[in-house]
Design a protein around this motif. Structure first.
Motif, PDB file in Angstrom:
ATOM      1  N   TYR A 120       0.872  -1.355   0.024  1.00  0.00           N
ATOM      2  CA  TYR A 120      -0.061   0.054   0.026  1.00  0.00           C
ATOM      3  C   TYR A 120       0.772   1.306   0.043  1.00  0.00           C
ATOM      4  O   TYR A 120       0.353   2.304   0.011  1.00  0.00           O
ATOM      5  CB  TYR A 120      -1.205  -0.125   1.093  1.00  0.00           C
ATOM      6  N   LYS A 122       2.723   4.228  -1.458  1.00  0.00           N
ATOM      7  CA  LYS A 122       2.206   4.992  -2.818  1.00  0.00           C
ATOM      8  C   LYS A 122       3.280   4.842  -4.000  1.00  0.00           C
ATOM      9  O   LYS A 122       2.475   4.420  -5.048  1.00  0.00           O
ATOM     10  CB  LYS A 122       2.371   6.718  -2.545  1.00  0.00           C
ATOM     11  N   GLN A 125       2.027   1.338  -5.168  1.00  0.00           N
ATOM     12  CA  GLN A 125       0.856   1.109  -5.943  1.00  0.00           C
ATOM     13  C   GLN A 125       0.883   1.789  -7.401  1.00  0.00           C
ATOM     14  O   GLN A 125       0.235   1.280  -8.104  1.00  0.00           O
ATOM     15  CB  GLN A 125      -0.180   2.316  -5.097  1.00  0.00           C
ATOM     16  N   GLU A 144      -5.027  -6.893  -3.511  1.00  0.00           N
ATOM     17  CA  GLU A 144      -6.057  -6.019  -3.888  1.00  0.00           C
ATOM     18  C   GLU A 144      -7.066  -5.793  -2.688  1.00  0.00           C
ATOM     19  O   GLU A 144      -7.711  -4.802  -2.456  1.00  0.00           O
ATOM     20  CB  GLU A 144      -6.278  -5.915  -5.177  1.00  0.00           C
ATOM     21  N   LYS A 148      -5.897  -2.005   3.877  1.00  0.00           N
ATOM     22  CA  LYS A 148      -4.688  -1.351   3.898  1.00  0.00           C
ATOM     23  C   LYS A 148      -4.526  -0.890   5.444  1.00  0.00           C
ATOM     24  O   LYS A 148      -5.657  -0.412   6.257  1.00  0.00           O
ATOM     25  CB  LYS A 148      -5.268   0.235   3.240  1.00  0.00           C
ATOM     26  N   GLU A 152       0.977   3.381   8.552  1.00  0.00           N
ATOM     27  CA  GLU A 152       1.939   2.986   7.247  1.00  0.00           C
ATOM     28  C   GLU A 152       3.406   2.522   7.673  1.00  0.00           C
ATOM     29  O   GLU A 152       3.752   3.274   8.593  1.00  0.00           O
ATOM     30  CB  GLU A 152       2.024   4.175   6.318  1.00  0.00           C
TER      31      GLU A 152
END
Length: 171
Positions: A120, A122, A125, A144, A148, A152
Protein backbone atom coordinates in the motif's frame (compact mmCIF):
# COMPACT_ATOMS: atom_id res chain seq x y z
CA UNK A 1 -5.32 -70.87 19.30
CA UNK A 2 -4.88 -72.42 15.89
CA UNK A 3 -1.92 -71.84 13.64
CA UNK A 4 -4.15 -69.94 11.21
CA UNK A 5 -5.38 -67.59 13.98
CA UNK A 6 -1.82 -67.01 15.15
CA UNK A 7 -0.62 -66.15 11.64
CA UNK A 8 -3.61 -63.86 11.16
CA UNK A 9 -2.88 -62.13 14.48
CA UNK A 10 0.81 -61.68 13.60
CA UNK A 11 -0.15 -60.33 10.17
CA UNK A 12 -2.54 -57.84 11.75
CA UNK A 13 0.11 -56.70 14.22
CA UNK A 14 2.57 -56.34 11.34
CA UNK A 15 0.11 -54.16 9.40
CA UNK A 16 -0.53 -51.97 12.45
CA UNK A 17 3.22 -51.54 13.05
CA UNK A 18 3.70 -50.69 9.35
CA UNK A 19 0.95 -48.05 9.48
CA UNK A 20 2.44 -46.51 12.63
CA UNK A 21 5.90 -46.49 11.05
CA UNK A 22 4.47 -44.91 7.87
CA UNK A 23 2.70 -42.20 9.91
CA UNK A 24 5.96 -41.38 11.72
CA UNK A 25 7.84 -41.20 8.42
CA UNK A 26 5.19 -38.92 6.86
CA UNK A 27 5.39 -36.60 9.87
CA UNK A 28 9.19 -36.48 9.62
CA UNK A 29 8.97 -35.82 5.88
CA UNK A 30 6.46 -32.99 6.42
CA UNK A 31 8.78 -31.42 9.00
CA UNK A 32 11.72 -31.73 6.58
CA UNK A 33 9.73 -30.07 3.78
CA UNK A 34 8.74 -27.21 6.08
CA UNK A 35 12.29 -26.82 7.30
CA UNK A 36 13.61 -26.74 3.74
CA UNK A 37 11.04 -24.12 2.74
CA UNK A 38 11.79 -21.95 5.78
CA UNK A 39 15.48 -22.13 4.94
CA UNK A 40 14.84 -21.32 1.27
CA UNK A 41 12.58 -18.42 2.20
CA UNK A 42 15.13 -17.03 4.66
CA UNK A 43 17.84 -17.28 1.99
CA UNK A 44 15.67 -15.49 -0.59
CA UNK A 45 15.00 -12.69 1.88
CA UNK A 46 18.67 -12.49 2.83
CA UNK A 47 19.77 -12.32 -0.82
CA UNK A 48 17.25 -9.58 -1.57
CA UNK A 49 18.23 -7.52 1.44
CA UNK A 50 21.97 -8.12 0.91
CA UNK A 51 21.81 -6.50 -2.52
CA UNK A 52 20.26 -3.40 -0.92
CA UNK A 53 22.86 -3.40 1.85
CA UNK A 54 25.86 -4.03 -0.42
CA UNK A 55 24.87 -1.24 -2.77
CA UNK A 56 23.89 1.85 -0.80
CA UNK A 57 22.52 3.58 -3.91
CA UNK A 58 20.32 0.58 -4.66
CA UNK A 59 18.93 0.67 -1.12
CA UNK A 60 18.16 4.37 -1.47
CA UNK A 61 16.57 3.78 -4.87
CA UNK A 62 14.38 1.01 -3.47
CA UNK A 63 13.01 3.34 -0.82
CA UNK A 64 12.74 6.31 -3.17
CA UNK A 65 10.61 4.19 -5.49
CA UNK A 66 8.29 3.18 -2.66
CA UNK A 67 7.64 6.87 -2.02
CA UNK A 68 6.87 7.72 -5.64
CA UNK A 69 7.35 5.54 -8.71
CA UNK A 70 6.20 8.31 -11.05
CA UNK A 71 9.03 10.69 -10.11
CA UNK A 72 11.83 8.19 -10.88
CA UNK A 73 14.03 8.63 -13.94
CA UNK A 74 13.89 5.99 -16.69
CA UNK A 75 16.98 4.03 -15.54
CA UNK A 76 15.82 4.16 -11.93
CA UNK A 77 12.39 2.86 -12.95
CA UNK A 78 14.04 -0.01 -14.81
CA UNK A 79 16.14 -1.01 -11.80
CA UNK A 80 13.28 -0.54 -9.33
CA UNK A 81 10.97 -2.56 -11.55
CA UNK A 82 13.31 -5.57 -11.38
CA UNK A 83 13.76 -5.20 -7.62
CA UNK A 84 10.02 -5.04 -7.04
CA UNK A 85 9.34 -8.01 -9.32
CA UNK A 86 11.96 -10.00 -7.41
CA UNK A 87 10.45 -9.05 -4.06
CA UNK A 88 6.87 -9.70 -5.10
CA UNK A 89 7.85 -13.12 -6.56
CA UNK A 90 9.30 -14.04 -3.16
CA UNK A 91 6.05 -12.91 -1.56
CA UNK A 92 3.89 -14.69 -4.13
CA UNK A 93 5.74 -17.92 -3.35
CA UNK A 94 5.19 -17.33 0.36
CA UNK A 95 1.49 -16.76 -0.30
CA UNK A 96 1.19 -20.13 -2.06
CA UNK A 97 3.22 -21.93 0.59
CA UNK A 98 0.74 -20.57 3.12
CA UNK A 99 -2.20 -21.79 1.02
CA UNK A 100 -0.64 -25.27 0.95
CA UNK A 101 -0.36 -25.16 4.78
CA UNK A 102 3.43 -25.31 4.74
CA UNK A 103 3.77 -22.25 6.98
CA UNK A 104 3.07 -21.96 10.64
CA UNK A 105 0.26 -19.39 11.12
CA UNK A 106 2.50 -17.02 13.14
CA UNK A 107 5.09 -16.95 10.35
CA UNK A 108 2.49 -16.20 7.70
CA UNK A 109 0.86 -13.48 9.82
CA UNK A 110 4.09 -11.59 10.44
CA UNK A 111 5.08 -11.75 6.78
CA UNK A 112 1.58 -10.91 5.61
CA UNK A 113 1.76 -7.71 7.66
CA UNK A 114 4.99 -6.74 5.90
CA UNK A 115 3.69 -7.65 2.44
CA UNK A 116 0.46 -5.70 2.82
CA UNK A 117 2.23 -2.73 4.40
CA UNK A 118 4.64 -2.42 1.48
CA UNK A 119 1.93 -3.10 -1.07
CA UNK A 120 0.00 0.00 0.00
CA UNK A 121 2.95 2.40 -0.21
CA UNK A 122 2.27 5.12 -2.78
CA UNK A 123 5.17 4.27 -5.09
CA UNK A 124 4.40 0.54 -5.01
CA UNK A 125 0.77 1.28 -5.88
CA UNK A 126 1.90 3.37 -8.86
CA UNK A 127 4.23 0.55 -10.01
CA UNK A 128 1.57 -2.11 -9.38
CA UNK A 129 -0.77 -0.64 -11.98
CA UNK A 130 1.78 -1.55 -14.67
CA UNK A 131 2.81 -4.93 -13.25
CA UNK A 132 -0.23 -6.54 -11.65
CA UNK A 133 -0.81 -8.72 -14.74
CA UNK A 134 2.63 -10.30 -14.17
CA UNK A 135 1.37 -12.15 -11.10
CA UNK A 136 -1.20 -14.88 -10.57
CA UNK A 137 -4.81 -13.79 -10.33
CA UNK A 138 -5.10 -15.33 -6.88
CA UNK A 139 -2.10 -13.39 -5.54
CA UNK A 140 -3.36 -10.17 -7.14
CA UNK A 141 -6.77 -10.69 -5.53
CA UNK A 142 -5.16 -11.36 -2.15
CA UNK A 143 -3.20 -8.10 -2.32
CA UNK A 144 -5.94 -5.93 -3.76
CA UNK A 145 -8.59 -7.22 -1.35
CA UNK A 146 -6.34 -6.87 1.69
CA UNK A 147 -7.14 -4.14 4.14
CA UNK A 148 -4.87 -1.12 3.93
CA UNK A 149 -2.98 -0.77 7.22
CA UNK A 150 -3.86 2.26 9.30
CA UNK A 151 -0.22 2.49 10.34
CA UNK A 152 1.86 2.98 7.18
CA UNK A 153 5.24 1.26 7.14
CA UNK A 154 8.13 3.69 7.50
CA UNK A 155 11.22 3.68 5.32
CA UNK A 156 14.61 4.84 6.61
CA UNK A 157 14.05 8.39 5.40
CA UNK A 158 10.97 8.56 7.63
CA UNK A 159 12.77 6.99 10.57
CA UNK A 160 15.63 9.48 10.29
CA UNK A 161 13.20 12.39 10.32
CA UNK A 162 12.53 12.18 14.04
CA UNK A 163 12.41 15.01 16.48
CA UNK A 164 14.65 15.29 19.56
CA UNK A 165 12.38 13.00 21.58
CA UNK A 166 12.59 10.30 18.89
CA UNK A 167 9.02 10.81 17.69
CA UNK A 168 8.22 10.75 14.00
CA UNK A 169 6.70 14.07 12.96
CA UNK A 170 3.06 13.94 11.82
CA UNK A 171 2.59 14.02 8.03
Amino acid sequence: MTLETGISLLTSIGVIISVIFLAIEIKKNTQAVRSNFYDSFANSNREFLNQLIANNDLGKLFEKGTKSWKTLEEDDKRTSNYMYIQLFRIWENLYYQNKMKVLEPWLWQSNKNTIVSYFYLKGIQEWWQFRRQSFSKEFVDFLEKSKKPTNEIKVIEDLLATDKEGKIPAN
